[in-house]
Design a protein around this motif. Structure first.
Motif, short mmCIF file in Angstrom:
data_model
loop_
_atom_site.label_atom_id
_atom_site.label_comp_id
_atom_site.label_asym_id
_atom_site.label_seq_id
_atom_site.Cartn_x
_atom_site.Cartn_y
_atom_site.Cartn_z
N ASP A 79 38.60 -1.19 -9.42
CA ASP A 79 39.46 -1.89 -9.73
C ASP A 79 40.80 -1.82 -9.02
OD1 ASP A 79 41.08 -4.16 -11.13
OD2 ASP A 79 40.95 -3.00 -13.08
N GLY A 80 41.36 -2.69 -8.20
CA GLY A 80 42.49 -2.54 -7.66
C GLY A 80 42.65 -1.26 -6.60
N LEU A 81 41.74 -0.71 -6.00
CA LEU A 81 41.85 0.08 -5.16
C LEU A 81 42.53 -0.47 -3.76
CD1 LEU A 81 39.42 1.49 -6.73
CD2 LEU A 81 38.70 2.51 -4.66
N ASN A 82 43.42 0.32 -3.35
CA ASN A 82 44.36 -0.04 -2.24
C ASN A 82 44.67 1.17 -1.39
OD1 ASN A 82 46.09 -1.32 -0.35
ND2 ASN A 82 47.57 -1.99 -1.74
N LEU A 83 43.79 1.50 -0.42
CA LEU A 83 44.21 2.50 0.55
C LEU A 83 43.57 2.49 1.66
CD1 LEU A 83 41.17 4.67 0.42
CD2 LEU A 83 41.71 4.16 -1.78
N SER A 84 44.14 3.25 2.77
CA SER A 84 43.98 2.98 4.19
C SER A 84 43.43 4.50 4.54
CB SER A 84 45.17 2.61 5.14
OG SER A 84 45.54 1.29 4.61
N ILE A 85 42.47 4.54 5.32
CA ILE A 85 41.93 5.73 5.94
C ILE A 85 41.86 5.60 7.46
CG2 ILE A 85 39.82 7.16 6.05
CD1 ILE A 85 39.27 6.20 3.13
N GLY A 86 42.54 6.42 8.01
CA GLY A 86 42.95 6.40 9.70
C GLY A 86 41.72 6.94 10.21
N SER A 87 41.18 6.17 11.39
CA SER A 87 40.06 6.59 12.12
C SER A 87 40.10 8.12 12.62
CB SER A 87 40.15 5.74 13.66
OG SER A 87 39.03 6.31 14.38
N GLY A 88 38.91 8.55 12.27
CA GLY A 88 38.70 10.05 12.57
C GLY A 88 38.99 11.01 11.27
N GLN A 89 39.81 10.43 10.32
CA GLN A 89 40.19 11.22 9.10
C GLN A 89 38.79 11.64 8.25
OE1 GLN A 89 43.42 8.94 7.45
NE2 GLN A 89 44.70 10.67 7.79
N THR A 90 39.23 12.80 7.60
CA THR A 90 38.07 13.17 6.67
C THR A 90 38.87 13.12 5.27
OG1 THR A 90 38.95 15.41 6.90
CG2 THR A 90 37.02 14.88 8.01
N VAL A 91 38.02 12.48 4.35
CA VAL A 91 38.67 12.44 2.98
C VAL A 91 37.67 12.59 2.03
CG1 VAL A 91 39.45 10.31 1.37
CG2 VAL A 91 39.73 10.24 3.83
N GLY A 92 37.97 13.47 1.20
CA GLY A 92 37.41 14.09 0.08
C GLY A 92 37.61 13.14 -1.22
#
Length: 197
Positions: free
Chosen positions: A12-25
């Motif tokens: 619900d309401g997720l708004n985020l940006s993940i850059g190319s090549g990034q690692t996200v936990g």
């Protein structure tokens, strides 16, 4: 995203940006929406609203086969389909045997988004560390989302996403979140460390 019509939203309401090549936990308590995020990325459940963009393309405008052949998941529970190992690795028979042997020798996937859904949850800490090291090397240059069972798994990620009730609670560098005693991530770390003692 909801799993069925007339049921509560699980994302619900997720708004985020993940850059190319990034690692996200991706961390959070059971039921926080971590695995649901992966289901939304693969369109195993169609979104109830909003947009998910990968490389500026709305994933709902792409054929499922096209979308799913560009993404990779390493699930918590290993799955093999009936048939040969070759069929499990290459169900559309689109690669030469030599290519598959190379994959078996060393897993290396370029230009792919990898989703690790608590892939090492049933492993001991030492094996988990070895697998994490291999993943870091093999998927260098890839965008990697890791749903974490153990928080030490995400300490070397570029960013940590803390989820609760299908919402983003925190989204920042792990060292930034760990240094804030009042942050949800720091509290999860403290609770995990206390449980280990």
């Amino acid at each position: 995203m909801r799993y069925r019509d007339n049921t509560p939203l699980v994302l619900d309401g997720l708004n985020l940006s993940i850059g190319s090549g990034q690692t996200v936990g991706i961390v959070g308590r059971t039921g926080s929406g971590k695995s649901s995020l992966g289901m939304a990325l693969f369109r195993l459940v169609e979104p109830a609203g909003g947009t998910i963009l990968i490389d500026e393309v709305d994933i709902c405008t792409v054929a499922l086969e096209d979308l799913r052949t560009k993404l990779t998941v390493i699930p918590q529970d290993p799955v093999l389909f009936v048939g040969t190992v070759r069929h499990n690795l290459d169900p559309f028979d689109s690669h030469a045997d030599e290519a598959l042997w190379q994959v078996l020798q060393r897993t290396y996937m370029r230009d792919t988004i990898i989703l690790l859904d608590e892939a090492t949850a049933s492993m001991d800490s030492k094996t988990d560390s070895l697998v994490q090291s291999t993943i870091k090397d093999a998927f260098k240059g890839c965008t990697v989302l890791t749903v974490a069972h153990r928080l030490n798994t995400v300490l070397n990620c570029d960013l940590v996403l803390v989820m609760e009730n299908g919402k983003v609670v925190e989204f920042d560098k792990p060292e930034v979140l760990a240094e804030k005693p009042e942050s949800a991530f720091a509290m999860l770390l403290a609770a995990e460390n206390k449980a280990l003692l």
